[in-house]
Write an enzyme that holds these catalytic residues in place. Structure first.
Site, PDB file in Angstrom:
ATOM      1  CG  ASP A   1       3.908  -2.855   7.599  1.00 40.28           C
ATOM      2  OD1 ASP A   1       4.078  -2.073   6.647  1.00 40.28           O
ATOM      3  OD2 ASP A   1       2.835  -3.440   7.808  1.00 40.28           O
TER       4      ASP A   1
ATOM      5  CG  ASN B   1      -0.482  -9.982   4.928  1.00 40.99           C
ATOM      6  OD1 ASN B   1      -1.529 -10.372   4.414  1.00 40.99           O
ATOM      7  ND2 ASN B   1      -0.349  -8.751   5.429  1.00 40.99           N
TER       8      ASN B   1
ATOM      9  CE1 TYR C   1      -3.697  -7.390  -4.961  1.00 39.85           C
ATOM     10  CE2 TYR C   1      -5.659  -8.553  -5.710  1.00 39.85           C
ATOM     11  CZ  TYR C   1      -4.766  -8.226  -4.706  1.00 39.85           C
ATOM     12  OH  TYR C   1      -4.937  -8.745  -3.444  1.00 39.85           O
TER      13      TYR C   1
ATOM     14  CE  LYS D   1      -2.028 -10.540  -3.738  1.00 46.48           C
ATOM     15  NZ  LYS D   1      -1.189 -10.778  -2.537  1.00 46.48           N
TER      16      LYS D   1
END
Length: 251
Positions: free
Chosen positions: A37, A80, A145, A149
C-alpha cells in the site's frame, strides 16, 4: 478453517477497506500475508507491510520482490489497489482519465507482471482481482470508474486464458457499494450525507451496503486451494444488485 495453511499471499491496497479485511481473513485461515500500500503505517503483525505505488513499475517490482523474499515465495495475489471517480464523460479531464486508468488497470498489470515468476513456482497459484458491479451494470455518474472496472473484468478473463496451463487460476470479485473508508469520504462530501447513504443502500436489493468482510470471504473462496476448478470466474458480492429485479415494495 485452515485451508491456507502454509500458503503465502500478497494483497495490494491492503492497509484498509476490502484489502485489509482480505489480508486479515487470509492470515486467520493460515496464510502468511504481505500487504502492499502507499501508506502501511497502520499495518502490523501478523501482516507484513511493504510500501509501494502501483503507478510506478520500479516501486512495484521492488516491493513484490521484497514481499516474496520475506514470505519465502508466493502462492496468492489479491490485486485490490484502486481509486474511485465520479461523473459523466464530460466531468473528468484527460489527466484524470489517465490517472484513474493508471491505478485501477495498469496498476494491476504491473503487480501481476512482477508476481508471475514467483506464482509459477507455486502448486496452488491464484490471482484474484477486485472488479465491481460497475463493470456489468450501468451506474449513473460513474463513467470513468466503470470504464476501468470493465477493463479489469476483461483483463481477468484474458489472464485466466493466458495462465491456466501454467497452473495459475485468475478470477475476480464484483462488489456492489461496500461500506469502506473511501465510500465514507464520498458520503461526507455529499450535500446530504444521510440521503446519499440511503440512496446507495436502496439500490441494493438487500437494502444495505456490502460489508468489507463479505467481499473478503468471496476473495478467499476464489483464492483457496479448495476452489482448484474455479478460474475465469467473476463472483458478484453486491446484495443482488446485478441480477435481481424486484417489484416495488408493497405500501
Amino acid at each position: 478453517m485452515s485451508d491456507f495453511e502454509g500458503l503465502r499471499a500478497l494483497v495490494t491496497g491492503g492497509a484498509s477497506g476490502i484489502g485489509r479485511a482480505t489480508a486479515e481473513l487470509l492470515a486467520a485461515r493460515g496464510a502468511r500475508v504481505a500487504v502492499l500500500d502507499l501508506d502501511v503505517s497502520s499495518v502490523g503483525e501478523p501482516l507484513l507491510a511493504h510500501r509501494a505505488d502501483v503507478t510506478d513499475d520500479a516501486s512495484v517490482r521492488a516491493a513484490v520482490a521484497d514481499a516474496a523474499a520475506a514470505l519465502g515465495g508466493l502462492d496468492i495475489l489479491v490485486n485490490n489497489a484502486g481509486v474511485g471517480a465520479q461523473g459523466t464523460v464530460e466531468d473528468n479531464d484527460d489527466a484524470e482519465w489517465h490517472r484513474v486508468m493508471d491505478v485501477n488497470v495498469v496498476g494491476m498489470v504491473r503487480v501481476a507482471r512482477a508476481a508471475l515468476p514467483a506464482l509459477r513456482r507455486s502448486s496452488h497459484a491464484a490471482i484474484v482481482n477486485t472488479c465491481s458491479v460497475a463493470a456489468t451494470a450501468g451506474l449513473p455518474q460513474r463513467a470513468l470508474y466503470s470504464a476501468t472496472k470493465g477493463a479489469v473484468y476483461a483483463l481477468t478473463l484474458a489472464m485466466a486464458a493466458d495462465h491456466v496451463r501454467e497452473g495459475i487460476r485468475v478470477s475476480c470479485v464484483n462488489p456492489g457499494t461496500v461500506d469502506t473508508p473511501w465510500v465514507g469520504r464520498l458520503l461526507d462530501a455529499a450535500p446530504d450525507p444521510a440521503a446519499e447513504r440511503a440512496a446507495l443502500q436502496a439500490r441494493q436489493p438487500t437494502g444495505r451496503l456490502v460489508r468489507a468482510a463479505e467481499v473478503a470471504a468471496a476473495v478467499a473462496y476464489l483464492a483457496s486451494p479448495l476452489s482448484g476448478a474455479v478460474t475465469g470466474t467473476s463472483l458478484a458480492v453486491d446484495g443482488g444488485m446485478q441480477g435481481l429485479r424486484l417489484r416495488p415494495a408493497a405500501r
